[in-house]
Write an enzyme that holds these catalytic residues in place. Structure first.
Site, PDB file in Angstrom:
ATOM      1  N   LYS A  20       0.655  -1.208  -0.157  1.00  0.00           N
ATOM      2  CA  LYS A  20      -0.033  -0.076   0.038  1.00  0.00           C
ATOM      3  C   LYS A  20       0.768   1.191   0.020  1.00  0.00           C
ATOM      4  CE  LYS A  20      -0.469  -0.295   4.965  1.00  0.00           C
ATOM      5  NZ  LYS A  20      -1.335  -0.902   6.206  1.00  0.00           N
ATOM      6  N   MET A  61      12.837  24.069   3.682  1.00  0.00           N
ATOM      7  CA  MET A  61      12.233  23.721   2.437  1.00  0.00           C
ATOM      8  C   MET A  61      12.837  22.927   1.811  1.00  0.00           C
ATOM      9  SD  MET A  61       9.757  25.233  -0.601  1.00  0.00           S
ATOM     10  CE  MET A  61       8.511  26.123   0.411  1.00  0.00           C
ATOM     11  N   TYR A 103      16.184  29.534  10.117  1.00  0.00           N
ATOM     12  CA  TYR A 103      15.116  30.003  10.439  1.00  0.00           C
ATOM     13  C   TYR A 103      14.797  30.128  11.936  1.00  0.00           C
ATOM     14  CZ  TYR A 103      13.305  30.527   5.580  1.00  0.00           C
ATOM     15  OH  TYR A 103      13.236  30.616   4.391  1.00  0.00           O
TER      16      TYR A 103
END
Ligand SMILES: *Cc1c(COP(=O)(O)O)cnc(C)c1O
Length: 375
Positions: free
Chosen positions: A35, A312, A264
């Protein structure tokens, strides 16, 4: 030059892990659970390595279709069964076996006319309270299915809630045994955790191991080399091999002064002057954003840690241990997020544990933008 991130799938490892599962399964047949696109490895990439399985279990009808298109003619089991009446026609067309866990699914089956077209696995809720009929409802659901012309065979299954932990499986196993007592049909109980902890290869096998193993076992995570308990040491003790590697490179280096912050939110502050490497992997690649400073990572074969917040497209890593080991740690140095590279290994479970999650989630989260190769 493309951005230097690369995932690698290791078919030899998948093959090896399937053999480990089979050895733990005794006489039982093995559903390879594929799956979620084979736990992020890719059905197309995993299939050739897992085709020695006796069947494939998944829950997305499009993935079942993909397996048939790859040439798999053997059993396929839909673990959540049908989501609507229309799916039964798809099951007939593709010859899919399916789980029945809710009265709605029995109702849909009662509307189909094709004689004995459906092979179903009736699911008992043995204590997890997610999918399945309660022990009180189980026998009447079974009788109802038996009477339907479209049903050609009913097997029995359950899923353990606590096979990976100290609570174990005794209560669930008792409920299952009582619910199916005297009923004909195949049985399927074990996920990876139950199979590896209590199966034929367990350090102290159970007296009732053959009851537990039943006719079919359903390993998932073990096939991909992840630990069902979340502990890397367990995957190692079971001699599982990592099915996926995520590798990138250093793309920049900073000399950070004592007391200065990194990333950050100034989430990390250097205690002393240090070199920090910037690696080309971030949460848009599937590296978990919640990985805290200290999460293990391997640079140039040397184990170190990430420092500061994951962004990111990048993470920042401590290069001091790498330099202390006499490595260059410069632009282009390889960075192993998890898996194996050259002599180095970093278990996905170790990374997951540092992030408060499990290897399953990291595998499944590998982002589509990451190029994947098969070795
Ligand atoms: C996902 C799943 C499995 C496999 O679980 P692992 O912990 O990955 O071995 C087995 N059975 C069912 C019903 C599942 O949904």
């Amino acid at each position: 030059m493309p951005r230097p991130i690369q995932a690698t799938i290791h078919p030899q490892a998948l093959r090896h892990n399937l053999a480990r599962a089979r050895s733990a399964a005794g006489q039982a047949r093995v559903w390879a659970v594929v799956k979620a696109n084979a736990y992020g490895h890719g059905i197309q990439r995993a299939f050739p390595a897992l085709r020695e399985a006796d069947g494939f279990a998944l829950l997305d009808l499009a993935e079942a279709e993909a397996l048939r298109a790859l040439g798999w003619g053997g059993p396929i089991l839909l673990l959540e069964g049908c989501f609507g009446l229309d799916d039964l026609a798809t099951c007939e067309r593709l010859n899919l076996w399916h789980v029945v866990h809710d009265p709605a699914q029995i109702h849909w089956l009662s509307l189909r006319r094709k004689a004995r077209a459906h092979r179903v696995f009736l699911k008992l809720n043995s204590g997890m309270n997610r999918l399945g009929f309660s022990p009180q409802q189980y026998r009447s659901a079974w009788q109802h299915l038996q009477r339907l012309p479209a049903v050609g065979g009913v097997s029995h299954m359950t899923h353990f809630a606590t096979a990976d932990g100290p609570q174990g499986i005794d209560d669930a196993l008792d409920r299952f045994a009582a619910s199916v007592d005297g009923l004909p049909g195949e049985r399927s109980l074990c996920n990876s955790a139950a199979l590896l902890r209590y199966g034929s290869d367990a350090p102290s096998p159970r007296a009732d191991a053959s009851t537990l193993l039943g006719d079919w076992v359903r390993p998932g995570i073990a096939l991909y080399g992840g630990s069902p308990t979340g502990l890397a040491a367990d995957a190692q003790a079971w001699r599982l091999q990592p099915g996926m590697t995520l590798l990138t490179r250093i793309i920049g280096v900073q000399n950070v002064e004592a007391g200065a912050a990194v990333g950050y939110g100034a989430g990390f502050r250097a205690e002393r002057a240090m070199r920090v490497g910037v690696a080309a992997v971030g949460y848009a690649d599937g590296y978990p954003r919640h990985a805290p400073s200290g999460t293990p990572i391997v640079v140039d074969g040397i184990r170190t840690r990430i420092v500061g917040r994951v962004s990111m497209d990048m993470v920042t890593v401590d290069l001091e241990p790498v330099r202390a080991a006499g490595r260059a740690a410069e632009v282009g140095s390889p960075v192993l997020c998890w898996g194996r590279h050259m002599q180095a290994e970093l278990a996905i479970d170790e990374v997951a544990q540092a992030c408060g999650t499990i290897g399953y989630e990291l595998m499944c989260a590998l982002a589509p933008r990451v190029p994947v190769q098969v070795d």
